[in-house]
Design a protein around this motif. Structure first.
Motif, PDB file in Angstrom:
ATOM      1  N   LEU A  56     -96.376  44.168   9.239  1.00 56.81           N
ATOM      2  CA  LEU A  56     -97.182  45.312   8.813  1.00 56.81           C
ATOM      3  C   LEU A  56     -97.315  46.351   9.916  1.00 56.81           C
ATOM      4  CD1 LEU A  56     -99.308  46.701   6.908  1.00 56.81           C
ATOM      5  CD2 LEU A  56    -101.019  45.201   7.967  1.00 56.81           C
ATOM      6  N   TYR A  57     -97.420  45.885  11.162  1.00 54.12           N
ATOM      7  CA  TYR A  57     -97.633  46.799  12.279  1.00 54.12           C
ATOM      8  C   TYR A  57     -96.449  47.734  12.522  1.00 54.12           C
ATOM      9  CZ  TYR A  57     -94.824  43.383  14.914  1.00 54.12           C
ATOM     10  OH  TYR A  57     -93.822  42.539  15.347  1.00 54.12           O
ATOM     11  N   LEU A  58     -95.298  47.449  11.901  1.00 53.98           N
ATOM     12  CA  LEU A  58     -94.123  48.311  12.038  1.00 53.98           C
ATOM     13  C   LEU A  58     -94.040  49.354  10.924  1.00 53.98           C
ATOM     14  CD1 LEU A  58     -91.427  45.626  12.961  1.00 53.98           C
ATOM     15  CD2 LEU A  58     -92.682  47.139  14.507  1.00 53.98           C
ATOM     16  N   TYR A  59     -94.931  49.268   9.944  1.00 54.89           N
ATOM     17  CA  TYR A  59     -94.821  50.095   8.746  1.00 54.89           C
ATOM     18  C   TYR A  59     -94.816  51.589   9.059  1.00 54.89           C
ATOM     19  CZ  TYR A  59     -95.793  51.830   4.044  1.00 54.89           C
ATOM     20  OH  TYR A  59     -95.722  52.504   2.845  1.00 54.89           O
ATOM     21  N   GLN A  60     -95.803  52.040   9.825  1.00 57.29           N
ATOM     22  CA  GLN A  60     -95.898  53.478  10.092  1.00 57.29           C
ATOM     23  C   GLN A  60     -94.695  53.996  10.855  1.00 57.29           C
ATOM     24  OE1 GLN A  60     -99.697  55.375  10.968  1.00 57.29           O
ATOM     25  NE2 GLN A  60    -100.665  53.364  11.022  1.00 57.29           N
ATOM     26  N   ALA A  61     -94.229  53.230  11.845  1.00 57.37           N
ATOM     27  CA  ALA A  61     -93.076  53.671  12.644  1.00 57.37           C
ATOM     28  C   ALA A  61     -91.822  53.768  11.784  1.00 57.37           C
ATOM     29  CB  ALA A  61     -92.856  52.713  13.815  1.00 57.37           C
ATOM     30  N   ILE A  62     -91.647  52.824  10.851  1.00 51.70           N
ATOM     31  CA  ILE A  62     -90.473  52.877   9.972  1.00 51.70           C
ATOM     32  C   ILE A  62     -90.554  54.079   9.043  1.00 51.70           C
ATOM     33  CG2 ILE A  62     -89.261  51.673   8.107  1.00 51.70           C
ATOM     34  CD1 ILE A  62     -89.959  49.045   9.500  1.00 51.70           C
ATOM     35  N   GLN A  63     -91.748  54.355   8.540  1.00 50.12           N
ATOM     36  CA  GLN A  63     -91.917  55.547   7.704  1.00 50.12           C
ATOM     37  C   GLN A  63     -91.561  56.810   8.483  1.00 50.12           C
ATOM     38  OE1 GLN A  63     -92.020  55.861   4.688  1.00 50.12           O
ATOM     39  NE2 GLN A  63     -93.662  54.839   3.609  1.00 50.12           N
ATOM     40  N   LYS A  89     -80.277  55.280  -4.480  1.00 50.09           N
ATOM     41  CA  LYS A  89     -81.614  54.843  -4.064  1.00 50.09           C
ATOM     42  C   LYS A  89     -81.498  53.555  -3.266  1.00 50.09           C
ATOM     43  CE  LYS A  89     -86.197  55.041  -4.180  1.00 50.09           C
ATOM     44  NZ  LYS A  89     -87.005  54.991  -5.418  1.00 50.09           N
ATOM     45  N   GLY A  90     -82.296  53.465  -2.208  1.00 48.39           N
ATOM     46  CA  GLY A  90     -82.335  52.262  -1.405  1.00 48.39           C
ATOM     47  C   GLY A  90     -83.763  51.799  -1.188  1.00 48.39           C
ATOM     48  N   TYR A  91     -83.913  50.531  -0.859  1.00 47.14           N
ATOM     49  CA  TYR A  91     -85.228  49.949  -0.580  1.00 47.14           C
ATOM     50  C   TYR A  91     -85.146  49.108   0.684  1.00 47.14           C
ATOM     51  CZ  TYR A  91     -86.598  51.168  -5.368  1.00 47.14           C
ATOM     52  OH  TYR A  91     -86.883  51.852  -6.524  1.00 47.14           O
ATOM     53  N   ILE A  92     -86.192  49.195   1.484  1.00 45.43           N
ATOM     54  CA  ILE A  92     -86.367  48.285   2.613  1.00 45.43           C
ATOM     55  C   ILE A  92     -87.529  47.367   2.267  1.00 45.43           C
ATOM     56  CG2 ILE A  92     -86.955  48.059   5.061  1.00 45.43           C
ATOM     57  CD1 ILE A  92     -85.838  50.921   5.427  1.00 45.43           C
ATOM     58  N   TYR A  93     -87.272  46.059   2.272  1.00 46.56           N
ATOM     59  CA  TYR A  93     -88.318  45.085   1.978  1.00 46.56           C
ATOM     60  C   TYR A  93     -88.776  44.496   3.308  1.00 46.56           C
ATOM     61  CZ  TYR A  93     -90.832  41.268  -0.356  1.00 46.56           C
ATOM     62  OH  TYR A  93     -91.808  40.404  -0.812  1.00 46.56           O
ATOM     63  N   LEU A  94     -89.944  44.927   3.767  1.00 47.99           N
ATOM     64  CA  LEU A  94     -90.479  44.547   5.071  1.00 47.99           C
ATOM     65  C   LEU A  94     -91.476  43.409   4.918  1.00 47.99           C
ATOM     66  CD1 LEU A  94     -90.674  45.386   8.135  1.00 47.99           C
ATOM     67  CD2 LEU A  94     -92.638  46.796   7.449  1.00 47.99           C
ATOM     68  N   ARG A  95     -91.260  42.328   5.658  1.00 48.87           N
ATOM     69  CA  ARG A  95     -92.166  41.184   5.539  1.00 48.87           C
ATOM     70  C   ARG A  95     -93.590  41.588   5.898  1.00 48.87           C
ATOM     71  NH1 ARG A  95     -91.746  36.899  10.453  1.00 48.87           N
ATOM     72  NH2 ARG A  95     -92.766  35.711   8.830  1.00 48.87           N
ATOM     73  N   GLY A  96     -94.557  40.971   5.231  1.00 51.00           N
ATOM     74  CA  GLY A  96     -95.953  41.314   5.436  1.00 51.00           C
ATOM     75  C   GLY A  96     -96.415  41.102   6.864  1.00 51.00           C
ATOM     76  N   GLU A  97     -95.807  40.148   7.566  1.00 47.95           N
ATOM     77  CA  GLU A  97     -96.167  39.884   8.954  1.00 47.95           C
ATOM     78  C   GLU A  97     -95.749  41.019   9.888  1.00 47.95           C
ATOM     79  OE1 GLU A  97     -95.749  35.893   6.899  1.00 47.95           O
ATOM     80  OE2 GLU A  97     -94.756  37.837   6.874  1.00 47.95           O
TER      81      GLU A  97
END
Length: 560
Positions: free
Chosen positions: A295-302, A285-293
């Motif tokens: 946020l606009y990259l969230y959908q593309a990373i998913q 299992k892995g996790y990516i911890y994306l800084r809140g700033e």
């Protein structure tokens, strides 16, 4: 969080009224087990994205659903600056307040916006660096960056807010972000072949994979420069069968934005690097911890994670979950990041034990940053010798530098380790340069007689952030900005940092206003920075006095 919930992490200025039915539905869309106490922070973030805030009835409902104590929920709301428990306005503005933005005219623009929007349904605040120092005067609007704002179009910007134009209907050009690498190198221009790196790793044993990373000479590219192979080996050797891979995408150091490029343009390589690391240590299992700033990259990373599943880089043997931060600079420190991933406040923990022995959920964990994982994929596609052939004897490879401030071409520059700072200044068109902050506020302020300093792990440029200041800038104002940043971002856990950062700002004010006492004030400042360095709990407090020490060295050679 699964793709079905990503719609709530998109540009919007209207929210749903609170109801437990809606809350339960959206949380179950976001994750199969949203009420686990360990997921409480992500649960709060999802609820806020849906409802706009975390109302008291939501807090009480979560107490019943998760078994989390109400005090713990409220402590998260107070710790993470992006979480709120009051009804939101239609628009929440957060202006980046780094020294680069101040020099670009932040104060004038901020005052103009406040004047034009007085009495409207919005909140106007400042925050620290939002990873866009190469773009003039960026501002987060409901979490999404507007990057084309200046005094020429500020009236149009304010009209959009006054008219309550939904954020999703704003001109797309307002949100444009330039991720062009101005000076490329092997890692940013090689012909990536998806899956080739993991395919090459599949024919190797765990020890051989780690050995190849060691042969390349890869060191952590988040700032510390710790040998990657050693970190992986330590984790792999632990007898515990459950292990984790964590990607630190909490790029919060002021003046740093290099990871933004990888997260936007080369996320597939980051994911593949994580999969190779998982194979090396035996993680499932892995996790990516994306800084809140970001946020606009969230959908593309998913979407990239979904694509990685489709082509087989991610599978039943290794999966990755994306987590969002909520506005806490300290979470860039690996142990604080792990605490945050577990749904806690991001307070750094004591070492040892190190994450490789006891990390996420008490299990052995590899934590590397975005650029490090992207480099792993390069190594396994192109070979360890290709990486090892670049750089210096002790600092191998090539890396990106975030360049901002007083130069003709701010942006991203890939250079071999060991490149002199003077060459980078020439490449970016810096003129009449008075000083350069290398490695972010916790790095060093270098002056012209130090511009031959090499950018590598043996020098001060570990973090890859280069902020340039010409002769029109005040060294004292730079120092005060950095000191205020550390004061604001201290987690408050230990007294040397909590009280020391406050005392530093007061002493700097005394230094400025009482020149007749500067000799004693200088002595007090140096004693305080030494005390903080020796007794603070984590790296923030230990390095918070570095800007002051740099300023005092400069003051000894210049008129005060």
């Amino acid at each position: 969080m699964e793709n079905s919930a990503t719609e709530w992490f998109s540009r919007r200025s209207t929210y749903t009224a609170w109801s437990t039915e809606s809350a339960e539905r959206v949380l179950l869309q976001s994750h199969s087990a949203p009420f686990s106490p360990q997921r409480i922070l992500q649960t709060l973030i999802v609820l806020q994205a849906f409802f706009g805030y975390i109302p008291p009835q939501a807090q009480e409902w979560l107490v019943r659903k998760t078994g989390t104590h109400i005090a713990d929920i409220r402590s998260l709301l107070s710790f993470y600056s992006f979480l709120v428990d009051t009804p939101p306005p239609a628009f929440h503005l957060r202006f980046a307040n780094n020294i680069i933005e101040q020099h670009a005219g932040l104060d004038e623009l901020h005052e103009r916006v406040q004047a034009e929007l007085c009495g409207t349904d919005c909140i106007i605040e400042t925050t620290s660096c939002i990873g866009l120092s190469d773009h003039p005067l960026p501002v987060l609007v409901n979490g999404f960056p507007v990057t084309r704002l200046d005094m020429n179009n500020v009236h149009d910007f304010c009209n959009l807010i006054r008219s309550k134009t939904p954020l999703e209907c704003w001109p797309e050009s307002w949100f444009g972000i330039n991720n062009v690498v101005r000076h490329s190198g092997p890692l940013t221009r090689y012909q990536y072949i998806p899956g080739l790196g993991i395919k090459n790793a599949q024919g190797l044993t765990r020890e051989q994979i780690i050995q190849q990373v060691g042969d390349a000479g890869l060191r952590g590219l988040g700032g510390a420069g710790f040998p990657t192979a050693f970190k992986w080996h330590w984790c792999e050797q632990q007898p515990e069968p459950i292990k984790y891979i964590v990607c630190n995408a909490d790029e919060g150091e002021p003046g740093t934005f290099k990871d933004r490029f990888y997260l936007t343009k080369q996320m597939d390589r980051v994911i593949e690097g994580m999969a190779i690391a998982a194979r090396a240590v035996g993680a499932r299992k892995g996790y990516i911890y994306l800084r809140g700033e970001y946020l606009y990259l969230y959908q593309a990373i998913q979407q990239e994670l979904q694509h990685a599943k489709q082509i087989g880089i991610l599978n039943d043997l290794f999966e990755i979950e994306l987590h969002l931060g909520a506005g806490a600079y300290i979470c860039g420190e690996e142990s604080a990041l792990i605490e945050s991933l577990q749904g806690k406040r991001g307070i750094p923990t004591s070492k040892p034990p190190y994450p490789g022995e006891k990390g996420l959920f008490g299990k052995p964990t590899v934590v590397n940053n975005v650029e490090t994982f992207a480099s792993v994929t390069y190594i396994f596609q192109e070979g360890s010798s290709a990486f090892h052939s670049m750089g210096t004897e002790k600092s191998k490879g090539s890396r990106l530098h975030s360049v901002s401030g007083d130069c003709e071409q701010p942006g991203l520059y890939e250079l071999p380790q060991g490149t002199p700072l003077s060459k980078l200044l020439s490449l970016c068109g810096a003129k009449a340069t008075q000083c350069v902050q290398v490695g972010g506020p916790s790095g060093q302020l270098l002056f012209p007689d130090q511009f031959d300093t090499t950018l590598d792990f043996e020098g001060p440029g570990h973090g890859g952030a280069i902020m340039i200041f010409d002769t029109s800038r005040s060294v004292m104002s730079i120092t005060q900005n950095f000191s205020n940043f550390f004061r604001h971002e201290s987690c408050g856990f230990c007294t040397p940092c909590r009280a020391g950062t406050v005392a530093l700002t007061h002493l700097l004010e005394r230094y400025t206003k009482l020149p007749e006492n500067r000799q004693q004030t200088s002595k007090d400042l140096l004693e305080l920075t030494e005390l903080m360095n020796k007794s603070s709990h984590c790296g923030l407090g230990k390095t918070a006095g570095q800007p002051v020490a740099s300023m005092l060295r400069w003051a000894n050679d210049h008129d005060r």
